[in-house]
Write a protein that holds these residues in place. Structure first.
Motif, PDB file in Angstrom:
ATOM      1  N   LEU A  47     -10.795   9.136   2.249  1.00  0.00           N
ATOM      2  CA  LEU A  47     -11.597   9.170   1.026  1.00  0.00           C
ATOM      3  C   LEU A  47     -11.752   7.776   0.430  1.00  0.00           C
ATOM      4  O   LEU A  47     -12.845   7.395  -0.024  1.00  0.00           O
ATOM      5  N   LEU A  48     -10.677   6.989   0.437  1.00  0.00           N
ATOM      6  CA  LEU A  48     -10.750   5.632  -0.107  1.00  0.00           C
ATOM      7  C   LEU A  48     -11.696   4.761   0.714  1.00  0.00           C
ATOM      8  O   LEU A  48     -12.455   3.958   0.153  1.00  0.00           O
ATOM      9  N   LEU A  69     -18.119   7.390  -7.338  1.00  0.00           N
ATOM     10  CA  LEU A  69     -17.465   8.101  -8.439  1.00  0.00           C
ATOM     11  C   LEU A  69     -16.799   9.395  -7.949  1.00  0.00           C
ATOM     12  O   LEU A  69     -15.616   9.648  -8.226  1.00  0.00           O
ATOM     13  N   ASP A  70     -17.541  10.213  -7.209  1.00  0.00           N
ATOM     14  CA  ASP A  70     -16.994  11.490  -6.732  1.00  0.00           C
ATOM     15  C   ASP A  70     -15.843  11.263  -5.757  1.00  0.00           C
ATOM     16  O   ASP A  70     -14.852  12.009  -5.765  1.00  0.00           O
ATOM     17  N   LEU A  71     -15.966  10.254  -4.915  1.00  0.00           N
ATOM     18  CA  LEU A  71     -14.945  10.011  -3.898  1.00  0.00           C
ATOM     19  C   LEU A  71     -13.641   9.501  -4.516  1.00  0.00           C
ATOM     20  O   LEU A  71     -12.549   9.932  -4.134  1.00  0.00           O
ATOM     21  N   TYR A  72     -13.757   8.595  -5.481  1.00  0.00           N
ATOM     22  CA  TYR A  72     -12.539   8.126  -6.161  1.00  0.00           C
ATOM     23  C   TYR A  72     -11.875   9.262  -6.940  1.00  0.00           C
ATOM     24  O   TYR A  72     -10.641   9.377  -6.972  1.00  0.00           O
ATOM     25  N   LEU A  76      -8.005  10.920  -6.746  1.00  0.00           N
ATOM     26  CA  LEU A  76      -7.126  11.119  -7.901  1.00  0.00           C
ATOM     27  C   LEU A  76      -6.746  12.583  -8.086  1.00  0.00           C
ATOM     28  O   LEU A  76      -5.709  12.884  -8.686  1.00  0.00           O
ATOM     29  N   ALA A  77      -7.562  13.488  -7.573  1.00  0.00           N
ATOM     30  CA  ALA A  77      -7.193  14.900  -7.626  1.00  0.00           C
ATOM     31  C   ALA A  77      -5.981  15.172  -6.732  1.00  0.00           C
ATOM     32  O   ALA A  77      -5.187  16.082  -7.001  1.00  0.00           O
ATOM     33  N   ILE A  78      -5.837  14.364  -5.673  1.00  0.00           N
ATOM     34  CA  ILE A  78      -4.693  14.503  -4.772  1.00  0.00           C
ATOM     35  C   ILE A  78      -3.525  13.650  -5.250  1.00  0.00           C
ATOM     36  O   ILE A  78      -2.371  14.072  -5.241  1.00  0.00           O
ATOM     37  N   ALA A  85      -7.761   3.862  -6.300  1.00  0.00           N
ATOM     38  CA  ALA A  85      -8.803   4.740  -6.842  1.00  0.00           C
ATOM     39  C   ALA A  85      -9.049   4.454  -8.316  1.00  0.00           C
ATOM     40  O   ALA A  85     -10.201   4.411  -8.772  1.00  0.00           O
ATOM     41  N   ASN A  86      -7.985   4.250  -9.081  1.00  0.00           N
ATOM     42  CA  ASN A  86      -8.150   3.927 -10.495  1.00  0.00           C
ATOM     43  C   ASN A  86      -8.878   2.606 -10.684  1.00  0.00           C
ATOM     44  O   ASN A  86      -9.721   2.463 -11.577  1.00  0.00           O
ATOM     45  N   SER A  87      -8.564   1.630  -9.847  1.00  0.00           N
ATOM     46  CA  SER A  87      -9.254   0.336  -9.918  1.00  0.00           C
ATOM     47  C   SER A  87     -10.720   0.481  -9.552  1.00  0.00           C
ATOM     48  O   SER A  87     -11.600  -0.128 -10.179  1.00  0.00           O
TER      49      SER A  87
END
Length: 234
Positions: A47-48, A69-72, A76-78, A85-87
């Motif tokens: 995903l990253l 946006l959706d991929l990051y 974060l959902a995982i 991802a936050n960055s």
């Protein structure tokens, strides 16, 4: 003489003492245990990787499920504390601000405002987006030339200026000129300013400089009947 039975007993004992000692059986070889595959880590890495590609291609919020946006957010959902991802999420509004500046500097004010609104939909408190949007709301069309719009449409590096607005040093020109200056800095271009008088040319240059504190804007001021700015490669 010894009795026959005693001799046989002694012989049997002697044979027993000389019998080979059995060797201990070897220990079984321990084979290394293969670690179980970490499907969670593999999913996050995949995903990253897709998110970074989407960010690089400016697929920031569209198309659905295949944008940064959706991929990051899926990462974060995982893993809610994933640093990368936050960055990446913080980079998306900043990328929209950068795209907005480029669009505004080319005279596409409507597109520039659209990018900023998308940035604010992700981060409503984003200061650069709020500041730039407020500035664009003050930009008037007099800054987009009235003299020869067809010429401007054919050259994305040519910015025409309304002669009457320039003569009056209309405040509506200032944000427009400053956005052109920002594009010159971002793309490393020279600003060739043409104006009917040297004073008007210097005024244009000073308005552009206000957008770039501490930066030396390279270019030239020339006399010309139709006021304009041409951005050129050094």
């Amino acid at each position: 003489m010894y009795p026959r039975s005693l001799l046989l007993l002694l012989l049997a004992s002697l044979v027993a003492c000389q019998a080979p000692v059995p060797k201990p059986s070897p220990e079984p070889v321990k084979r290394p245990v293969k670690p179980k595959p970490d499907f969670r880590a593999a999913q996050i890495n995949s995903l990253l990787s897709d998110a970074e590609k989407a960010l690089a291609a400016n697929r920031l919020t569209i198309p659905k499920h295949n944008n940064a946006l959706d991929l990051y957010r899926a990462v974060l959902a995982i893993d809610p504390n994933n640093v990368q991802a936050n960055s990446g999420l913080q980079m998306i509004p900043l990328r929209y601000v950068e795209m907005s500046r480029n669009a505004a500097a080319k005279g596409s004010l409507s597109k520039a405002k659209t990018w900023l609104r998308r940035a604010l939909s992700i981060d409503p408190d984003n200061a650069p987006a709020k500041t730039l949007l407020a500035k664009l709301q003050k930009v008037n069309v007099p800054a987009a030339a009235k003299t020869n719009p067809a010429q401007q449409d054919n050259d994305e590096n040519l910015y025409l200026i309304d002669p009457e607005a320039l003569k009056n040093k209309d405040e509506s020109l200032q944000p427009y000129l400053q956005l052109i200056a920002q594009r010159a800095k971002i793309d490393g271009l020279l600003a060739i300013i043409s104006a009917p008088t040297d004073a008007q040319g210097r005024w244009i240059y000073l308005q552009m400089k206000k957008a770039l504190p501490g930066y030396r804007l390279r270019g030239d001021i020339r006399r010309g009947r139709n006021p304009q700015i041409k951005l050129e490669t050094p």
